[in-house]
Design a protein around this motif. Structure first.
Motif, short mmCIF file in Angstrom:
data_model
loop_
_atom_site.label_atom_id
_atom_site.label_comp_id
_atom_site.label_asym_id
_atom_site.label_seq_id
_atom_site.Cartn_x
_atom_site.Cartn_y
_atom_site.Cartn_z
N UNK B 93 80.39 22.80 49.10
CA UNK B 93 79.32 22.73 48.11
C UNK B 93 77.99 22.63 48.84
N UNK B 94 76.91 22.81 48.12
CA UNK B 94 75.59 22.64 48.73
C UNK B 94 74.86 21.50 48.05
N UNK B 95 73.94 20.89 48.77
CA UNK B 95 73.28 19.68 48.34
C UNK B 95 72.79 19.74 46.92
N UNK B 97 74.36 20.27 44.22
CA UNK B 97 75.13 21.07 43.27
C UNK B 97 76.35 20.31 42.78
#
Lengths: 112, 112
Positions: B93-95, B97
């Motif tokens: 995942x990305x920050x 999200x």
């Protein structure tokens, strides 16, 4: 603590029928999710809810609707089931955005 | 377009030896990675995670290594035990999200 519970465990539907999959968590988590798992496809996000009263689409939302009834409950509705929706459905919850997600035991749905 | 890839559908190792499960990703915005373990007829359970600011994270017999330049992570299980036999999913995942992107999974079999 029961964690994340899902009902039913198994369901067989005919094409065109509707049904609602229920999910509840007792961990006071803010975020809840619905995934589907198909053979060889991993887990794909259908919808998620970052907090009570909000819902957003995931990777494969078509054919589904969701309701975040309250902080504990997040339901997934199939309005007109199709054979392509035959899958195992998992509900999950998490406390924070980057936190680990806790999964329920799954609902195995077959659409004939 | 698969953003998280687990190229080995299955892996078989002897009890007591090391198990190495691999995962590659294509999205350079991913900055948090998780491993989940799944037994048949159960939901996935969280195993271990790593942030992109680290290159290694250890928890008992489980260690995750992250190579950002190669966009590659691996899960090492030492020593492997028969109870480790399960399907292992890599997720990213990305920050900020809410969305986790899962790989297709690797089925690990540990033979006694």
């Amino acid at each position: 603590n029961a964690g994340v519970t899902q009902t039913p465990k198994f369901q067989v539907l005919k094409t065109g029928q509707s049904m609602t999959l229920q999910c509840a968590q007792d961990m006071n988590h803010n975020s809840m999710y619905w995934y589907r798992q198909d053979p060889g496809m991993g887990l794909r996000l259908i919808y998620y809810s970052a907090s009570e009263g909000t819902t957003d689409k995931g990777e494969v939302p078509n054919g589904y609707n969701v309701s975040r009834l309250n902080k504990r409950e997040f339901s997934l509705r199939l309005e007109s089931a199709a054979p392509s929706q035959t899958s195992v459905y998992f509900c999950a919850s998490s406390e924070v955005t980057l936190g680990e997600q806790y999964f329920g035991p799954g609902t195995r749905l077959t659409v004939t | 377009d698969q953003q998280v890839k687990q190229n080995s559908p299955s892996l078989s190792v002897q009890e007591g030896r090391i198990s190495i499960l691999n995962c590659d990703y294509t999205n350079s915005m991913f900055d948090y990675f998780l491993w989940y373990k799944k037994y048949p007829a159960e939901g996935p359970t969280f195993l271990i995670s790593i942030s992109s600011i680290k290159d290694k994270n250890e928890d008992g017999r489980f260690t995750v290594f992250l190579n950002k330049s190669a966009k590659h992570l691996s899960l090492h299980i030492v020593p492997s035990q028969p109870g480790d036999s399960a399907v292992y999913f890599c997720a990213a995942t990305q920050g900020g999200s809410e969305k986790l992107v899962f790989g297709k999974g690797t089925k690990l079999t540990v033979n006694p």
